[in-house]
Motif scaffolding. Sequence first.
Motif, PDB file in Angstrom:
ATOM      1  N   LEU A  42      -1.660  24.748 -26.946  1.00 38.79           N
ATOM      2  CA  LEU A  42      -1.719  25.622 -25.873  1.00 38.79           C
ATOM      3  C   LEU A  42      -0.753  25.044 -24.380  1.00 38.79           C
ATOM      4  CD1 LEU A  42      -5.267  27.108 -26.857  1.00 38.79           C
ATOM      5  CD2 LEU A  42      -2.856  27.788 -27.649  1.00 38.79           C
ATOM      6  N   ARG A  43      -0.716  25.944 -23.977  1.00 39.35           N
ATOM      7  CA  ARG A  43      -0.221  25.408 -22.029  1.00 39.35           C
ATOM      8  C   ARG A  43      -1.646  26.104 -21.028  1.00 39.35           C
ATOM      9  NH1 ARG A  43       4.254  28.339 -19.025  1.00 39.35           N
ATOM     10  NH2 ARG A  43       3.654  29.890 -20.500  1.00 39.35           N
ATOM     11  N   GLY A  44      -1.698  25.489 -19.913  1.00 42.64           N
ATOM     12  CA  GLY A  44      -2.801  25.713 -19.339  1.00 42.64           C
ATOM     13  C   GLY A  44      -2.678  25.279 -18.042  1.00 42.64           C
ATOM     14  N   LYS A  45      -3.455  25.443 -17.702  1.00 41.65           N
ATOM     15  CA  LYS A  45      -2.931  25.559 -15.773  1.00 41.65           C
ATOM     16  C   LYS A  45      -4.815  24.730 -15.124  1.00 41.65           C
ATOM     17  CE  LYS A  45      -2.697  28.218 -13.135  1.00 41.65           C
ATOM     18  NZ  LYS A  45      -2.003  30.144 -11.983  1.00 41.65           N
ATOM     19  N   ILE A  46      -4.355  23.604 -14.343  1.00 42.70           N
ATOM     20  CA  ILE A  46      -5.485  22.929 -13.933  1.00 42.70           C
ATOM     21  C   ILE A  46      -5.612  24.298 -12.858  1.00 42.70           C
ATOM     22  CG2 ILE A  46      -6.504  20.939 -12.864  1.00 42.70           C
ATOM     23  CD1 ILE A  46      -5.982  20.194 -15.855  1.00 42.70           C
ATOM     24  N   LEU A  54     -12.499  19.177 -18.400  1.00 46.43           N
ATOM     25  CA  LEU A  54     -10.600  19.501 -17.423  1.00 46.43           C
ATOM     26  C   LEU A  54     -11.083  21.204 -17.307  1.00 46.43           C
ATOM     27  CD1 LEU A  54      -7.769  17.875 -18.548  1.00 46.43           C
ATOM     28  CD2 LEU A  54      -9.538  17.222 -16.461  1.00 46.43           C
ATOM     29  N   GLU A  55     -11.612  21.627 -16.548  1.00 47.91           N
ATOM     30  CA  GLU A  55     -11.140  23.232 -16.266  1.00 47.91           C
ATOM     31  C   GLU A  55     -10.214  23.650 -16.367  1.00 47.91           C
ATOM     32  OE1 GLU A  55     -14.266  24.370 -13.812  1.00 47.91           O
ATOM     33  OE2 GLU A  55     -16.003  23.452 -14.774  1.00 47.91           O
ATOM     34  N   VAL A  56      -9.586  24.328 -17.413  1.00 47.10           N
ATOM     35  CA  VAL A  56      -8.585  25.109 -16.859  1.00 47.10           C
ATOM     36  C   VAL A  56      -7.763  26.715 -17.797  1.00 47.10           C
ATOM     37  CG1 VAL A  56      -6.173  24.662 -18.862  1.00 47.10           C
ATOM     38  CG2 VAL A  56      -7.013  22.710 -18.465  1.00 47.10           C
ATOM     39  N   GLU A  57      -7.525  27.080 -16.323  1.00 48.80           N
ATOM     40  CA  GLU A  57      -6.365  28.330 -17.038  1.00 48.80           C
ATOM     41  C   GLU A  57      -6.049  28.707 -18.187  1.00 48.80           C
ATOM     42  OE1 GLU A  57      -4.760  32.284 -15.604  1.00 48.80           O
ATOM     43  OE2 GLU A  57      -4.944  30.557 -14.204  1.00 48.80           O
ATOM     44  N   HIS A  58      -5.682  29.087 -19.344  1.00 47.58           N
ATOM     45  CA  HIS A  58      -5.382  29.035 -20.670  1.00 47.58           C
ATOM     46  C   HIS A  58      -4.025  30.111 -20.345  1.00 47.58           C
ATOM     47  CE1 HIS A  58      -3.824  31.462 -24.940  1.00 47.58           C
ATOM     48  NE2 HIS A  58      -2.447  29.735 -24.503  1.00 47.58           N
ATOM     49  N   ILE A  59      -3.060  29.651 -20.255  1.00 50.88           N
ATOM     50  CA  ILE A  59      -1.467  30.476 -20.346  1.00 50.88           C
ATOM     51  C   ILE A  59      -0.684  30.952 -21.615  1.00 50.88           C
ATOM     52  CG2 ILE A  59       0.472  30.433 -18.540  1.00 50.88           C
ATOM     53  CD1 ILE A  59      -1.636  30.506 -17.195  1.00 50.88           C
ATOM     54  N   LYS A 101      -3.292  18.422  -9.936  1.00 48.93           N
ATOM     55  CA  LYS A 101      -2.945  18.718  -8.899  1.00 48.93           C
ATOM     56  C   LYS A 101      -3.744  19.595  -9.543  1.00 48.93           C
ATOM     57  CE  LYS A 101      -1.965  14.893  -6.847  1.00 48.93           C
ATOM     58  NZ  LYS A 101      -2.584  14.389  -5.839  1.00 48.93           N
ATOM     59  N   PRO A 102      -4.627  20.764  -8.365  1.00 46.74           N
ATOM     60  CA  PRO A 102      -4.387  22.620  -9.194  1.00 46.74           C
ATOM     61  C   PRO A 102      -3.400  23.134  -9.143  1.00 46.74           C
ATOM     62  CG  PRO A 102      -5.678  21.490  -7.514  1.00 46.74           C
ATOM     63  CD  PRO A 102      -5.357  20.616  -7.116  1.00 46.74           C
ATOM     64  N   SER A 103      -3.087  23.849  -9.900  1.00 46.34           N
ATOM     65  CA  SER A 103      -2.342  24.532 -10.023  1.00 46.34           C
ATOM     66  C   SER A 103      -1.210  23.959 -11.648  1.00 46.34           C
ATOM     67  CB  SER A 103      -1.423  25.606  -9.113  1.00 46.34           C
ATOM     68  OG  SER A 103      -2.868  26.261  -8.581  1.00 46.34           O
ATOM     69  N   GLN A 104      -1.617  22.733 -11.857  1.00 45.27           N
ATOM     70  CA  GLN A 104      -0.042  21.405 -12.589  1.00 45.27           C
ATOM     71  C   GLN A 104      -0.541  22.472 -13.651  1.00 45.27           C
ATOM     72  OE1 GLN A 104      -0.889  17.008 -12.153  1.00 45.27           O
ATOM     73  NE2 GLN A 104       0.332  16.928 -13.634  1.00 45.27           N
ATOM     74  N   MET A 105       0.862  22.712 -14.450  1.00 49.59           N
ATOM     75  CA  MET A 105       0.600  23.096 -15.392  1.00 49.59           C
ATOM     76  C   MET A 105       0.495  21.488 -16.620  1.00 49.59           C
ATOM     77  SD  MET A 105       0.594  25.826 -15.507  1.00 49.59           S
ATOM     78  CE  MET A 105       1.531  26.244 -16.753  1.00 49.59           C
ATOM     79  N   ILE A 106      -0.132  21.827 -18.000  1.00 49.26           N
ATOM     80  CA  ILE A 106      -0.309  20.562 -18.549  1.00 49.26           C
ATOM     81  C   ILE A 106       0.104  21.550 -20.029  1.00 49.26           C
ATOM     82  CG2 ILE A 106      -1.968  19.150 -17.244  1.00 49.26           C
ATOM     83  CD1 ILE A 106      -4.247  20.824 -18.946  1.00 49.26           C
ATOM     84  N   TRP A 107      -0.255  20.771 -21.195  1.00 45.33           N
ATOM     85  CA  TRP A 107       0.076  20.993 -22.842  1.00 45.33           C
ATOM     86  C   TRP A 107      -1.455  20.588 -22.703  1.00 45.33           C
ATOM     87  CZ3 TRP A 107       3.005  24.027 -25.561  1.00 45.33           C
ATOM     88  CH2 TRP A 107       3.501  25.371 -24.277  1.00 45.33           C
ATOM     89  N   VAL A 124       0.661  15.900 -19.551  1.00 44.23           N
ATOM     90  CA  VAL A 124       1.319  16.127 -18.854  1.00 44.23           C
ATOM     91  C   VAL A 124       2.421  16.402 -18.235  1.00 44.23           C
ATOM     92  CG1 VAL A 124       1.340  15.744 -15.896  1.00 44.23           C
ATOM     93  CG2 VAL A 124      -1.087  15.821 -16.839  1.00 44.23           C
ATOM     94  N   ASN A 125       3.755  16.574 -17.689  1.00 42.63           N
ATOM     95  CA  ASN A 125       5.278  16.692 -18.043  1.00 42.63           C
ATOM     96  C   ASN A 125       5.026  15.978 -16.760  1.00 42.63           C
ATOM     97  OD1 ASN A 125       6.266  18.112 -19.999  1.00 42.63           O
ATOM     98  ND2 ASN A 125       5.645  19.915 -19.072  1.00 42.63           N
TER      99      ASN A 125
END
Length: 213
Positions: A42-46, A54-59, A101-107, A124-125
Amino acid sequence: QSLSTGVAVAGLIVLARSVRLTTKFTSALDIPVEFVEKNVKLRGKIHHVTEKGLEVEHIPISIPFITFIQRKWQSNSLLLIRLAGVELTPSGMVWLLEELKPSQMIWFQLLGRQDLALECLVLVNKGRFLSVCLNEEILRQGLGRTARIEGLHHDSRLYWKLHKRLLRAELKALKKNKGIWKEESSFEKIRDHISNNKFVQTLKQFANWLRSY
């Protein structure tokens, strides 16, 4: 009529899958069991790096019409993600705070679910065609130790495949005396130096001589 019924059923199945793929998960309990069992990525935003994980928002995948409707009732709660198979050190926590970093995208690849936390491999890309697995990188830098991968069966092929990957990463840090392994190596040198010191040896001999009387 049967053909039209079949098409309608197929359409409903596709729609159901689309809804599931576009659903924004805001709790570990919201994620379907089969997603965890199939180790879906899944993809998310830190948002935050904490001691708990890690508290992540699922995208989720965005499909215009469905996503527009779903946004009206989806909450903004965050998922708690742990780095599976890694026992993080305080230095590792500092490194994560600097690296992410805040708002950094991760899988994040789902491996297990423990209470309200997700055990994952986090990717992390690093450039257009390169991604780094944080679980391995932390061990490679000597900023943590390998631990049991919670959520996976201990005797499964996937468990041992991932565990070997993590052990290899840890071994690289050990060979290069990085992080905690450098500290332990330095401690051993100091300990050996003290034990080999002539004055210390004389004291030991004197203590042994006293015990003999």
